[in-house]
Design a protein around this motif. Structure first.
Motif, PDB file in Angstrom:
ATOM      1  N   VAL A 246       0.849  -1.202   0.000  1.00  0.00           N
ATOM      2  CA  VAL A 246       0.000   0.000   0.000  1.00  0.00           C
ATOM      3  C   VAL A 246       0.877   1.241   0.000  1.00  0.00           C
ATOM      4  N   PRO A 247       0.569   2.249  -0.840  1.00  0.00           N
ATOM      5  CA  PRO A 247       1.387   3.473  -0.873  1.00  0.00           C
ATOM      6  C   PRO A 247       1.464   4.150   0.496  1.00  0.00           C
ATOM      7  N   LEU A 248       2.613   4.747   0.780  1.00  0.00           N
ATOM      8  CA  LEU A 248       2.825   5.396   2.073  1.00  0.00           C
ATOM      9  C   LEU A 248       1.768   6.452   2.363  1.00  0.00           C
ATOM     10  N   GLU A 249       1.337   7.203   1.343  1.00  0.00           N
ATOM     11  CA  GLU A 249       0.330   8.247   1.555  1.00  0.00           C
ATOM     12  C   GLU A 249      -0.931   7.664   2.164  1.00  0.00           C
ATOM     13  N   GLU A 250      -1.366   6.522   1.663  1.00  0.00           N
ATOM     14  CA  GLU A 250      -2.563   5.870   2.177  1.00  0.00           C
ATOM     15  C   GLU A 250      -2.342   5.354   3.594  1.00  0.00           C
ATOM     16  N   VAL A 251      -1.140   4.844   3.862  1.00  0.00           N
ATOM     17  CA  VAL A 251      -0.806   4.344   5.193  1.00  0.00           C
ATOM     18  C   VAL A 251      -0.828   5.478   6.215  1.00  0.00           C
ATOM     19  N   CYS A 258      -6.756   6.634  12.641  1.00  0.00           N
ATOM     20  CA  CYS A 258      -6.861   5.688  13.752  1.00  0.00           C
ATOM     21  C   CYS A 258      -6.498   6.333  15.087  1.00  0.00           C
ATOM     22  N   PHE A 259      -5.456   7.156  15.093  1.00  0.00           N
ATOM     23  CA  PHE A 259      -4.975   7.749  16.347  1.00  0.00           C
ATOM     24  C   PHE A 259      -5.396   9.206  16.517  1.00  0.00           C
ATOM     25  N   ASP A 260      -6.139   9.738  15.535  1.00  0.00           N
ATOM     26  CA  ASP A 260      -6.592  11.135  15.581  1.00  0.00           C
ATOM     27  C   ASP A 260      -5.403  12.083  15.779  1.00  0.00           C
ATOM     28  N   ILE A 261      -4.396  11.912  14.931  1.00  0.00           N
ATOM     29  CA  ILE A 261      -3.212  12.763  14.986  1.00  0.00           C
ATOM     30  C   ILE A 261      -2.993  13.411  13.622  1.00  0.00           C
ATOM     31  N   LYS A 262      -2.154  14.429  13.591  1.00  0.00           N
ATOM     32  CA  LYS A 262      -1.820  15.124  12.346  1.00  0.00           C
ATOM     33  C   LYS A 262      -0.371  14.805  11.973  1.00  0.00           C
ATOM     34  N   ILE A 263      -0.200  14.394  10.714  1.00  0.00           N
ATOM     35  CA  ILE A 263       1.137  14.071  10.214  1.00  0.00           C
ATOM     36  C   ILE A 263       1.505  15.088   9.140  1.00  0.00           C
ATOM     37  N   VAL A 264       2.505  15.883   9.404  1.00  0.00           N
ATOM     38  CA  VAL A 264       2.929  16.929   8.467  1.00  0.00           C
ATOM     39  C   VAL A 264       4.018  16.361   7.557  1.00  0.00           C
ATOM     40  N   VAL A 265       3.769  16.447   6.244  1.00  0.00           N
ATOM     41  CA  VAL A 265       4.741  15.960   5.267  1.00  0.00           C
ATOM     42  C   VAL A 265       5.238  17.158   4.460  1.00  0.00           C
ATOM     43  N   ARG A 270       7.574  14.507   0.053  1.00  0.00           N
ATOM     44  CA  ARG A 270       6.392  13.954  -0.612  1.00  0.00           C
ATOM     45  C   ARG A 270       6.730  12.945  -1.705  1.00  0.00           C
ATOM     46  N   ARG A 271       7.975  12.906  -2.106  1.00  0.00           N
ATOM     47  CA  ARG A 271       8.391  11.890  -3.084  1.00  0.00           C
ATOM     48  C   ARG A 271       8.293  10.488  -2.479  1.00  0.00           C
ATOM     49  N   LEU A 272       8.170  10.417  -1.140  1.00  0.00           N
ATOM     50  CA  LEU A 272       8.048   9.127  -0.473  1.00  0.00           C
ATOM     51  C   LEU A 272       6.622   8.578  -0.514  1.00  0.00           C
ATOM     52  N   TYR A 273       5.664   9.420  -0.924  1.00  0.00           N
ATOM     53  CA  TYR A 273       4.263   9.013  -0.937  1.00  0.00           C
ATOM     54  C   TYR A 273       4.037   7.706  -1.695  1.00  0.00           C
ATOM     55  N   SER A 274       4.717   7.538  -2.807  1.00  0.00           N
ATOM     56  CA  SER A 274       4.473   6.378  -3.670  1.00  0.00           C
ATOM     57  C   SER A 274       5.168   5.109  -3.184  1.00  0.00           C
ATOM     58  N   LYS A 275       5.984   5.197  -2.158  1.00  0.00           N
ATOM     59  CA  LYS A 275       6.711   4.036  -1.651  1.00  0.00           C
ATOM     60  C   LYS A 275       5.715   3.027  -1.082  1.00  0.00           C
ATOM     61  N   LYS A 276       5.844   1.749  -1.497  1.00  0.00           N
ATOM     62  CA  LYS A 276       4.899   0.715  -1.078  1.00  0.00           C
ATOM     63  C   LYS A 276       5.301   0.150   0.288  1.00  0.00           C
ATOM     64  N   ASP A 304       6.290  16.692  17.059  1.00  0.00           N
ATOM     65  CA  ASP A 304       6.463  18.135  17.141  1.00  0.00           C
ATOM     66  C   ASP A 304       5.696  18.725  18.315  1.00  0.00           C
ATOM     67  N   ALA A 305       4.498  18.212  18.549  1.00  0.00           N
ATOM     68  CA  ALA A 305       3.658  18.684  19.649  1.00  0.00           C
ATOM     69  C   ALA A 305       2.649  17.573  19.943  1.00  0.00           C
ATOM     70  N   ALA A 306       1.772  17.842  20.888  1.00  0.00           N
ATOM     71  CA  ALA A 306       0.775  16.837  21.236  1.00  0.00           C
ATOM     72  C   ALA A 306      -0.111  16.548  20.025  1.00  0.00           C
ATOM     73  N   GLY A 307      -0.060  15.312  19.566  1.00  0.00           N
ATOM     74  CA  GLY A 307      -0.902  14.925  18.432  1.00  0.00           C
ATOM     75  C   GLY A 307      -0.410  15.388  17.094  1.00  0.00           C
ATOM     76  N   VAL A 308       0.830  15.876  16.994  1.00  0.00           N
ATOM     77  CA  VAL A 308       1.384  16.374  15.728  1.00  0.00           C
ATOM     78  C   VAL A 308       2.746  15.751  15.492  1.00  0.00           C
ATOM     79  N   TYR A 309       2.924  15.125  14.311  1.00  0.00           N
ATOM     80  CA  TYR A 309       4.202  14.552  13.918  1.00  0.00           C
ATOM     81  C   TYR A 309       4.574  15.109  12.546  1.00  0.00           C
ATOM     82  N   TYR A 310       5.876  15.118  12.239  1.00  0.00           N
ATOM     83  CA  TYR A 310       6.301  15.513  10.903  1.00  0.00           C
ATOM     84  C   TYR A 310       7.426  14.600  10.439  1.00  0.00           C
TER      85      TYR A 310
END
Length: 314
Positions: A246-251, A258-265, A270-276, A304-310
């Motif tokens: 499954v592409p990384l973007e979908e993952v 599932c965890f109600d968090i924000k992932i900043v890319v 973003r070139r990693l999005y297509s990585k399976k 980065d903060a509570a509920g935020v990853y990058y």
């Protein structure tokens, strides 16, 4: 004082053109129910339209009578009276229909504060599954056709086979029959993921059909569709975070839901999005999950903060 807007004027204009459209009837009823000023504004617009139609009809009839041969009063046809009667009857029927739709609905609002996933069965046998803190309103009288408003959170709608339903998500109106679909709504986005059947999404004058396994990202006047290779948007409900090619973007979207968090890319990553990605994360914490994921991706997931990853490439 109530301030009119182009969107409201456009809604009233569309209702005048198609007064028997049930979706427009519902939207007008909700607009009028917002308060006395909204109610008066809508009524005044409809009354102005009626007066306009009647006034426009009288001169044409007058010209017809004056250009015709002179006849006795008994022979003259009372066209203006008939025309006004027809217009009056038409508006009366539209008003009765609108009143019926508004008064026939009895909406109940529910917020899931149980601390876990909860569900309820609607009057027609359809089911709603609500994530914790999700908020919905539904018509308790709708025994044939479900009517639901999703206000926030993740909600899984499972319509009873053979039964149709209407679901409102902001300004979007969803129509389906016997379908099953997930709705994700928060301050950042409105999304619909279809798991069974098809769902028609209406945005003002535009309608779009979403087929099975399609994710629709809803924005004003636009729907961006994406075919998914997994049931990622249902991770909050199923607890399954297992992927095979499954592409990384979908993952990342599944993890975020599932965890109600924000992932900043950032753009550089973003070139990693297509990585399976192939992995079974099971039931684990976000920190442990990202630790395992970064080994496949070749990048770092930094909190980065509570509920935020990058994502960082360094």
């Amino acid at each position: 004082m109530y301030q009119q807007s182009p969107e409201i004027n456009d809604l009233i204009a569309r209702f005048i053109q198609s007064p028997h459209d049930p979706v427009l009837q519902e939207e007008i009823a909700q607009l009028k129910s917002k308060g006395p000023e909204h109610f008066r504004y809508v009524e005044n617009r409809l009354q102005a339209w009626l007066t306009e139609e009647a006034t426009a009809a009288v001169p044409s009839v007058t010209r017809l009578l004056t250009s015709s041969p002179v006849v006795s009063p008994a022979q003259r046809k009372p066209l203006p009276v008939k025309l006004l009667s027809v217009v009056f009857l038409f508006v009366l029927l539209a008003g009765i229909t609108l009143y019926y739709w508004y008064s026939a609905r009895k909406m109940r609002t529910i917020k899931n504060t149980s601390g876990h996933i909860d569900s309820l069965v609607l009057a027609d046998g359809s089911k709603l599954v609500l994530d914790n803190n999700a908020v919905v309103a539904y018509d308790v009288r709708a025994k044939r056709s479900s009517f639901v408003i999703v206000m926030s959170g993740d909600v899984y709608v499972d319509l009873k086979p053979g039964e149709d339903g209407i679901v409102r998500v902001g300004d979007n109106v969803l129509r389906a029959e016997g379908a099953a679909f997930n709705i994700h709504r928060n301050d950042r986005s409105n999304e619909v993921f279809v798991t069974r059947g098809g769902v028609k999404v209406r945005q003002r004058r535009k309608s779009t059909e979403l087929s099975e396994n399609t994710l629709g990202r809803l924005s004003p006047g636009n729907i961006r569709q994406q075919r998914l290779n997994s049931q990622a948007p249902l991770a909050w409900k199923t607890g399954v975070l297992s992927f095979s090619g499954v592409p990384l973007e979908e993952v990342l979207e599944a993890i975020s839901s599932c965890f109600d968090i924000k992932i900043v890319v950032p753009p550089s990553a973003r070139r990693l999005y297509s990585k399976k990605i192939t992995a079974d994360f099971g039931r684990t914490s976000p920190d442990e999950l990202f630790h395992r994921l970064q080994q496949q991706v070749g990048a770092y997931f930094v909190k980065d903060a509570a509920g935020v990853y990058y994502i960082s490439l360094k």
